[in-house]
Write an enzyme that holds these catalytic residues in place. Structure first.
Site, PDB file in Angstrom:
ATOM      1  N   ASP A  62       0.819  -1.219   0.000  1.00  0.00           N
ATOM      2  CA  ASP A  62       0.000   0.000   0.000  1.00  0.00           C
ATOM      3  C   ASP A  62       0.850   1.266   0.000  1.00  0.00           C
ATOM      4  O   ASP A  62       2.061   1.215   0.214  1.00  0.00           O
ATOM      5  CB  ASP A  62      -0.956  -0.007   1.206  1.00  0.00           C
ATOM      6  CG  ASP A  62      -0.270  -0.399   2.506  1.00  0.00           C
ATOM      7  OD1 ASP A  62       0.971  -0.433   2.545  1.00  0.00           O
ATOM      8  OD2 ASP A  62      -0.973  -0.666   3.484  1.00  0.00           O
ATOM      9  N   ASN A 128      -7.456  -2.844  14.440  1.00  0.00           N
ATOM     10  CA  ASN A 128      -8.821  -3.267  14.105  1.00  0.00           C
ATOM     11  C   ASN A 128      -8.816  -4.453  13.142  1.00  0.00           C
ATOM     12  O   ASN A 128      -9.834  -4.774  12.543  1.00  0.00           O
ATOM     13  CB  ASN A 128      -9.610  -2.100  13.500  1.00  0.00           C
ATOM     14  CG  ASN A 128      -8.956  -1.532  12.244  1.00  0.00           C
ATOM     15  OD1 ASN A 128      -7.962  -2.084  11.756  1.00  0.00           O
ATOM     16  ND2 ASN A 128      -9.502  -0.453  11.709  1.00  0.00           N
ATOM     17  N   HIS A 130      -6.999  -4.720  10.355  1.00  0.00           N
ATOM     18  CA  HIS A 130      -6.758  -4.444   8.931  1.00  0.00           C
ATOM     19  C   HIS A 130      -5.437  -5.024   8.459  1.00  0.00           C
ATOM     20  O   HIS A 130      -4.486  -5.134   9.226  1.00  0.00           O
ATOM     21  CB  HIS A 130      -6.897  -2.955   8.599  1.00  0.00           C
ATOM     22  CG  HIS A 130      -5.780  -2.062   9.025  1.00  0.00           C
ATOM     23  ND1 HIS A 130      -5.959  -1.014   9.902  1.00  0.00           N
ATOM     24  CD2 HIS A 130      -4.467  -2.021   8.677  1.00  0.00           C
ATOM     25  CE1 HIS A 130      -4.806  -0.383  10.068  1.00  0.00           C
ATOM     26  NE2 HIS A 130      -3.890  -0.972   9.339  1.00  0.00           N
ATOM     27  N   GLU A 135      -9.460  -1.965   5.526  1.00  0.00           N
ATOM     28  CA  GLU A 135     -10.121  -1.717   6.800  1.00  0.00           C
ATOM     29  C   GLU A 135     -11.343  -2.645   6.946  1.00  0.00           C
ATOM     30  O   GLU A 135     -11.771  -3.254   5.970  1.00  0.00           O
ATOM     31  CB  GLU A 135     -10.577  -0.255   6.856  1.00  0.00           C
ATOM     32  CG  GLU A 135      -9.424   0.756   6.754  1.00  0.00           C
ATOM     33  CD  GLU A 135      -8.713   0.983   8.095  1.00  0.00           C
ATOM     34  OE1 GLU A 135      -8.744   0.088   8.970  1.00  0.00           O
ATOM     35  OE2 GLU A 135      -8.113   2.070   8.249  1.00  0.00           O
TER      36      GLU A 135
HETATM   37  N1  LIG Z   1      -0.838   0.041   6.274  1.00  0.00           N
HETATM   38  C1  LIG Z   1      -0.079  -0.330   7.424  1.00  0.00           C
HETATM   39  C2  LIG Z   1      -0.259  -1.808   7.669  1.00  0.00           C
HETATM   40  O1  LIG Z   1       0.276  -2.535   6.569  1.00  0.00           O
HETATM   41  C3  LIG Z   1       0.423  -2.207   8.965  1.00  0.00           C
HETATM   42  O2  LIG Z   1       0.291  -3.579   9.160  1.00  0.00           O
HETATM   43  C4  LIG Z   1      -0.204  -1.449  10.118  1.00  0.00           C
HETATM   44  C5  LIG Z   1       0.380  -1.830  11.471  1.00  0.00           C
HETATM   45  O3  LIG Z   1       1.585  -1.152  11.685  1.00  0.00           O
HETATM   46  P1  LIG Z   1       2.594  -1.475  12.843  1.00  0.00           P
HETATM   47  O4  LIG Z   1       3.362  -2.672  12.402  1.00  0.00           O
HETATM   48  O5  LIG Z   1       3.470  -0.252  12.923  1.00  0.00           O
HETATM   49  O6  LIG Z   1       1.815  -1.698  14.080  1.00  0.00           O
HETATM   50  O7  LIG Z   1       0.018  -0.067   9.885  1.00  0.00           O
HETATM   51  C6  LIG Z   1      -0.420   0.494   8.666  1.00  0.00           C
HETATM   52  O8  LIG Z   1      -1.774   0.758   8.762  1.00  0.00           O
END
Ligand SMILES: N[C@@H]1[C@@H](O)[C@H](O)[C@@H](COP(=O)(O)O)O[C@@H]1O
Length: 234
Positions: A62, A128, A130, A135
């Site tokens: 993404d 949540n 995702h 989402e």
């Molecule tokens: N788009 C990214 C996700 O791909 C990632 O998994 C999430 C959790 O991030 P973290 O690993 O920093 O908790 O954050 C963002 O929303």
């Protein structure tokens, strides 16, 4: 689902790296990559290894809409910093967040995914549930789309920006349908604030309310969690 419990993120990175290395030795050519803090220790293992990635392709999940690759908050920039500058791949793809034409940007990315079928997909998870920026409510057969971020995701991502107002409200994200086509998937989750999402992913019903629960239908998923993230598992 195979669940590996680790003591900390360092050990998580090492466990994930073992799987990545093994898969590459068995012929994997395309890695699906994720941003966020969770994959950083894995990327550190990759950059300090002697593996040559110059014949491989990476496809990221993404990117924020509206950020140029040179923007320090962009996922392009993150990937360059944590992996590609140190270990270049033959081709590295990230959705083009600088393209305001969502139709063109997402179609182009679907073509890239189609031409580069993912052997191994790395995932983090949102509080949540995702995955990527899919989402709750995202369709399980979805392809690349422009998505609006939820308040909880905006809040979680504010830590990377100077001000909450600066957090982009939209992203281009690979869809759950595309993620599910990866041959093998590793999901990394650390910390107490991931415990509910991990419990819903593993023990909950398969429902769009928890996007990562789709992974219950995938034949080859490994979830690497620390004690805190695993604390609400049955
Ligand atoms: N788009 C990214 C996700 O791909 C990632 O998994 C999430 C959790 O991030 P973290 O690993 O920093 O908790 O954050 C963002 O929303």
């Amino acid at each position: 689902m195979n669940i590996i419990k680790v003591n900390d993120t360092q050990m998580g990175g090492k466990e994930a790296f073992k799987i990545v290395k093994d898969d590459i030795e068995n012929g994997a050519k395309v890695l699906g990559l994720a941003t966020g803090s969770s994959p950083i220790t894995l990327y550190n293992e990759m950059t300090s290894s002697d593996i040559d990635f110059s014949n491989m392709t990476s496809v990221n999940l993404d990117e924020y809409v509206g950020l140029e690759p040179t923007n320090e908050q962009s996922y392009h920039y993150f990937m360059n910093e944590h992996l590609f500058n140190k270990k270049p791949f033959k081709n590295s793809y990230v959705p083009d967040g600088s393209n305001p034409d969502a139709e063109a940007a997402t179609k182009a990315y679907d073509k890239i995914i189609e031409e580069n079928p993912i052997d191994l997909q790395i995932l983090g998870i949102g509080r949540n549930g995702h995955i990527g920026f899919n989402e709750p409510g995202s369709p399980f057969d979805g392809t690349t789309r422009k998505v609006g971020l939820t308040e909880s995701t905006i809040e979680a991502n504010t830590r990377f920006f100077e001000d909450e107002k600066d957090v982009p409200r939209f992203a281009y994200s690979m869809g759950i349908g595309s993620i599910m086509k990866a041959k093998k998937i590793i999901l990394l989750a650390y910390g107490e604030n991931k415990a509910d999402a991990i419990a819903a992913t593993v023990d909950g019903p398969v429902t769009e309310d928890c996007p990562a629960s789709a992974l219950q239908n995938h034949p080859d998923v490994t979830i690497i969690v620390d004690e805190a993230a695993a604390s609400k598992l049955k």
